[in-house]
Design a protein around this motif. Structure first.
Motif, PDB file in Angstrom:
ATOM      1  N   GLY A 122       1.038  -9.537  -7.828  1.00  0.00           N
ATOM      2  CA  GLY A 122       0.984  -8.107  -7.555  1.00  0.00           C
ATOM      3  C   GLY A 122       2.228  -7.566  -6.879  1.00  0.00           C
ATOM      4  O   GLY A 122       3.047  -8.318  -6.340  1.00  0.00           O
ATOM      5  N   TYR A 152       0.833  -1.203   0.000  1.00  0.00           N
ATOM      6  CA  TYR A 152       0.000   0.000   0.000  1.00  0.00           C
ATOM      7  C   TYR A 152       0.869   1.255   0.000  1.00  0.00           C
ATOM      8  O   TYR A 152       1.961   1.273   0.571  1.00  0.00           O
ATOM      9  CB  TYR A 152      -0.927   0.016   1.226  1.00  0.00           C
ATOM     10  CG  TYR A 152      -1.837  -1.173   1.289  1.00  0.00           C
ATOM     11  CD1 TYR A 152      -3.017  -1.206   0.558  1.00  0.00           C
ATOM     12  CD2 TYR A 152      -1.508  -2.288   2.053  1.00  0.00           C
ATOM     13  CE1 TYR A 152      -3.848  -2.314   0.594  1.00  0.00           C
ATOM     14  CE2 TYR A 152      -2.331  -3.397   2.095  1.00  0.00           C
ATOM     15  CZ  TYR A 152      -3.495  -3.408   1.364  1.00  0.00           C
ATOM     16  OH  TYR A 152      -4.309  -4.500   1.397  1.00  0.00           O
ATOM     17  N   GLY A 165       4.561  -7.698 -10.534  1.00  0.00           N
ATOM     18  CA  GLY A 165       4.683  -6.316 -10.116  1.00  0.00           C
ATOM     19  C   GLY A 165       6.048  -6.001  -9.536  1.00  0.00           C
ATOM     20  O   GLY A 165       6.910  -6.875  -9.364  1.00  0.00           O
ATOM     21  N   GLU A 172      -7.122 -10.751  -2.867  1.00  0.00           N
ATOM     22  CA  GLU A 172      -7.932  -9.673  -3.453  1.00  0.00           C
ATOM     23  C   GLU A 172      -8.832  -9.069  -2.378  1.00  0.00           C
ATOM     24  O   GLU A 172      -8.870  -9.507  -1.233  1.00  0.00           O
ATOM     25  CB  GLU A 172      -8.755 -10.190  -4.636  1.00  0.00           C
ATOM     26  CG  GLU A 172      -8.146  -9.851  -5.989  1.00  0.00           C
ATOM     27  CD  GLU A 172      -8.179  -8.360  -6.322  1.00  0.00           C
ATOM     28  OE1 GLU A 172      -8.512  -7.530  -5.454  1.00  0.00           O
ATOM     29  OE2 GLU A 172      -7.846  -8.022  -7.468  1.00  0.00           O
ATOM     30  N   TYR A 224      -2.374 -10.928  -4.812  1.00  0.00           N
ATOM     31  CA  TYR A 224      -2.127  -9.552  -4.383  1.00  0.00           C
ATOM     32  C   TYR A 224      -1.920  -9.536  -2.867  1.00  0.00           C
ATOM     33  O   TYR A 224      -2.475 -10.377  -2.143  1.00  0.00           O
ATOM     34  CB  TYR A 224      -3.328  -8.650  -4.684  1.00  0.00           C
ATOM     35  CG  TYR A 224      -3.395  -8.091  -6.091  1.00  0.00           C
ATOM     36  CD1 TYR A 224      -2.561  -7.059  -6.479  1.00  0.00           C
ATOM     37  CD2 TYR A 224      -4.321  -8.584  -7.002  1.00  0.00           C
ATOM     38  CE1 TYR A 224      -2.643  -6.522  -7.760  1.00  0.00           C
ATOM     39  CE2 TYR A 224      -4.409  -8.051  -8.280  1.00  0.00           C
ATOM     40  CZ  TYR A 224      -3.567  -7.024  -8.655  1.00  0.00           C
ATOM     41  OH  TYR A 224      -3.649  -6.503  -9.921  1.00  0.00           O
ATOM     42  N   ARG A 274      -3.820   0.953  -2.648  1.00  0.00           N
ATOM     43  CA  ARG A 274      -3.059  -0.264  -2.937  1.00  0.00           C
ATOM     44  C   ARG A 274      -2.071  -0.002  -4.054  1.00  0.00           C
ATOM     45  O   ARG A 274      -2.380   0.673  -5.050  1.00  0.00           O
ATOM     46  CB  ARG A 274      -4.014  -1.384  -3.346  1.00  0.00           C
ATOM     47  CG  ARG A 274      -3.347  -2.746  -3.414  1.00  0.00           C
ATOM     48  CD  ARG A 274      -4.270  -3.786  -4.029  1.00  0.00           C
ATOM     49  NE  ARG A 274      -4.425  -3.586  -5.470  1.00  0.00           N
ATOM     50  CZ  ARG A 274      -5.174  -4.347  -6.254  1.00  0.00           C
ATOM     51  NH1 ARG A 274      -5.852  -5.345  -5.740  1.00  0.00           N
ATOM     52  NH2 ARG A 274      -5.257  -4.105  -7.543  1.00  0.00           N
ATOM     53  N   ARG A 275      -0.863  -0.519  -3.917  1.00  0.00           N
ATOM     54  CA  ARG A 275       0.109  -0.439  -4.994  1.00  0.00           C
ATOM     55  C   ARG A 275      -0.399  -1.246  -6.187  1.00  0.00           C
ATOM     56  O   ARG A 275      -0.937  -2.341  -6.026  1.00  0.00           O
ATOM     57  CB  ARG A 275       1.464  -0.999  -4.550  1.00  0.00           C
ATOM     58  CG  ARG A 275       2.189  -0.182  -3.521  1.00  0.00           C
ATOM     59  CD  ARG A 275       3.532  -0.803  -3.205  1.00  0.00           C
ATOM     60  NE  ARG A 275       4.432  -0.783  -4.346  1.00  0.00           N
ATOM     61  CZ  ARG A 275       5.579  -1.458  -4.418  1.00  0.00           C
ATOM     62  NH1 ARG A 275       5.951  -2.236  -3.407  1.00  0.00           N
ATOM     63  NH2 ARG A 275       6.343  -1.380  -5.488  1.00  0.00           N
ATOM     64  N   ASP A 276      -0.217  -0.694  -7.366  1.00  0.00           N
ATOM     65  CA  ASP A 276      -0.674  -1.400  -8.556  1.00  0.00           C
ATOM     66  C   ASP A 276       0.440  -1.454  -9.578  1.00  0.00           C
ATOM     67  O   ASP A 276       1.555  -0.979  -9.339  1.00  0.00           O
ATOM     68  CB  ASP A 276      -1.928  -0.736  -9.126  1.00  0.00           C
ATOM     69  CG  ASP A 276      -2.923  -1.754  -9.640  1.00  0.00           C
ATOM     70  OD1 ASP A 276      -2.483  -2.814 -10.159  1.00  0.00           O
ATOM     71  OD2 ASP A 276      -4.139  -1.516  -9.537  1.00  0.00           O
ATOM     72  N   PHE A 277       0.139  -2.002 -10.724  1.00  0.00           N
ATOM     73  CA  PHE A 277       1.150  -2.195 -11.752  1.00  0.00           C
ATOM     74  C   PHE A 277       1.455  -0.890 -12.475  1.00  0.00           C
ATOM     75  O   PHE A 277       0.560  -0.075 -12.725  1.00  0.00           O
ATOM     76  CB  PHE A 277       0.675  -3.229 -12.772  1.00  0.00           C
ATOM     77  CG  PHE A 277       0.592  -4.615 -12.223  1.00  0.00           C
ATOM     78  CD1 PHE A 277       1.697  -5.440 -12.233  1.00  0.00           C
ATOM     79  CD2 PHE A 277      -0.584  -5.091 -11.674  1.00  0.00           C
ATOM     80  CE1 PHE A 277       1.635  -6.726 -11.713  1.00  0.00           C
ATOM     81  CE2 PHE A 277      -0.659  -6.366 -11.169  1.00  0.00           C
ATOM     82  CZ  PHE A 277       0.461  -7.196 -11.188  1.00  0.00           C
TER      83      PHE A 277
END
Length: 346
Positions: A153, A7, A135, A189, A171, A106-109
């Protein structure tokens, strides 16, 4: 505590800024420039956190927290500790969704990054199938196989000698050694957190993690949701069959076995060596003791003491359920009575 591997903290936000986000009046007597960096549940919050409260805990007359500020209904504001700034709203849990979105994401791609970024750490003999997307800052241990088209993720750690099937999504998760996750399953998720409002239900952010300890196996098309704030944990040696749902904040002990189509609602605690037959469902916040056996198709709506066998819907001690089932059958279908002439009565 928000795990920075998964995050991003968007703040800090001042008390005045958050009051504007949630459309609450700025409370008098508090510094409008108070910096709030994150959000947390009442019992874990620090002076730099925002929390929310629906009301005092059962059996308590006051609200206990060390948060810097708290979303609260007007009738409960006076129950907060003296140093906690009350942000008065009508629906604290629902409003918290907007407040949390202003503080944490949330950290994403990164859409511009390669399928396997340079920050990924791979030990020896890791096999990555075609179409896999990984990721930033992922770690994968020696001898692990990732099947085709799986998605790992940012920040996820996977241990050694694991087998991740095709089309698996992971994730916000920490995966131990020798873990098997079969094709099509989703780990970590968002869980099913919903708050009702006058304008319809809203999703409440899920900001925790999923942890699968060593030697866990998860079948195909399963879902293990991450925690709302804390962790969803599957203990060492858990065996989860296909089509099983394990909701946020659940804690499974060692060697738990759940057959196909199991449904475990949020915040359940399941002791070591519990066995559940197919299509068993647990209501939320239920505790199941060690070595419990639950018959297939049962619906568990209350906590189960250690060492017992339960069955039925609603589930109850197995012998009691079987006796009641036999008694009901006899009541509905009584045996025919013989007539005086030796025939059967109608």
């Amino acid at each position: 505590m928000i795990d920075p591997r998964f995050y991003r903290l968007l703040g800090p936000k001042t008390l005045a800024e958050l009051a504007q986000v949630v459309r609450a009046e700025l409370p008098g007597g508090f510094d409008p420039n108070l910096a709030l960096r994150s959000c947390a549940p009442l019992d874990q919050a620090t002076p730099s956190d925002l929390a929310f409260c629906q009301g005092p805990a059962k059996g308590q007359s006051l609200i206990e927290t060390k948060a810097g500020a708290c979303l609260v209904r007007a009738e409960h504001a006076a129950l907060l500790p003296a140093g906690v700034a009350p942000l008065i709203v009508k629906e604290p849990r629902a409003v918290f969704a907007a407040a949390a979105a202003a503080l944490v994401a949330r950290r994403d791609f990164d859409p511009t990054a390669p399928a396997v970024p340079a920050s990924v750490k791979l030990e020896a003999n890791v096999i990555i199938g075609r179409g896999v997307v990984i990721g930033e800052d992922v770690e994968i241990g020696q001898g692990t196989t990732i099947g085709p088209n799986s998605v790992i993720g940012p920040g996820v750690a996977i241990g050694r000698n694991c087998r991740i099937g095709a089309n698996v999504t992971i994730y916000c998760a920490l995966i131990g050694d020798r873990v098997t996750i079969s094709s099509g399953s989703v780990i970590g998720e968002v869980g099913f957190g919903v708050a009702p409002t006058a304008n319809g239900p809203v999703d409440v952010p899920q900001l925790g993690r999923a942890i699968l300890q060593d030697d866990v196996s998860v079948g195909s098309l399963c879902a293990v949701d991450r925690g709302a704030f804390g962790d969803t944990v599957l203990g060492i040696g858990c065996k989860i069959d296909n089509f099983t749902q394990i909701a946020h904040n659940c804690q499974l002990g060692l060697g738990v076995v759940i057959a196909a189509f199991g449904g475990i609602s949020g915040s359940c605690e399941i002791g070591d060596n519990v066995m559940m037959g197919g299509r068993v469902g647990l209501g939320d916040h239920i505790q199941v003791g060690e070595r419990v056996v639950i018959a297939a198709g049962s619906g568990v709506l209350e906590s189960v003491p250690a060492g017992e066998a339960w069955g039925g819907y609603p589930a109850k001690p197995l012998r009691q359920w079987l006796r009641e089932s036999v008694a009901l059958k006899r009541l509905v279908n009584p045996k025919p009575q013989a007539s005086p002439k030796g025939g059967e009565s109608l």
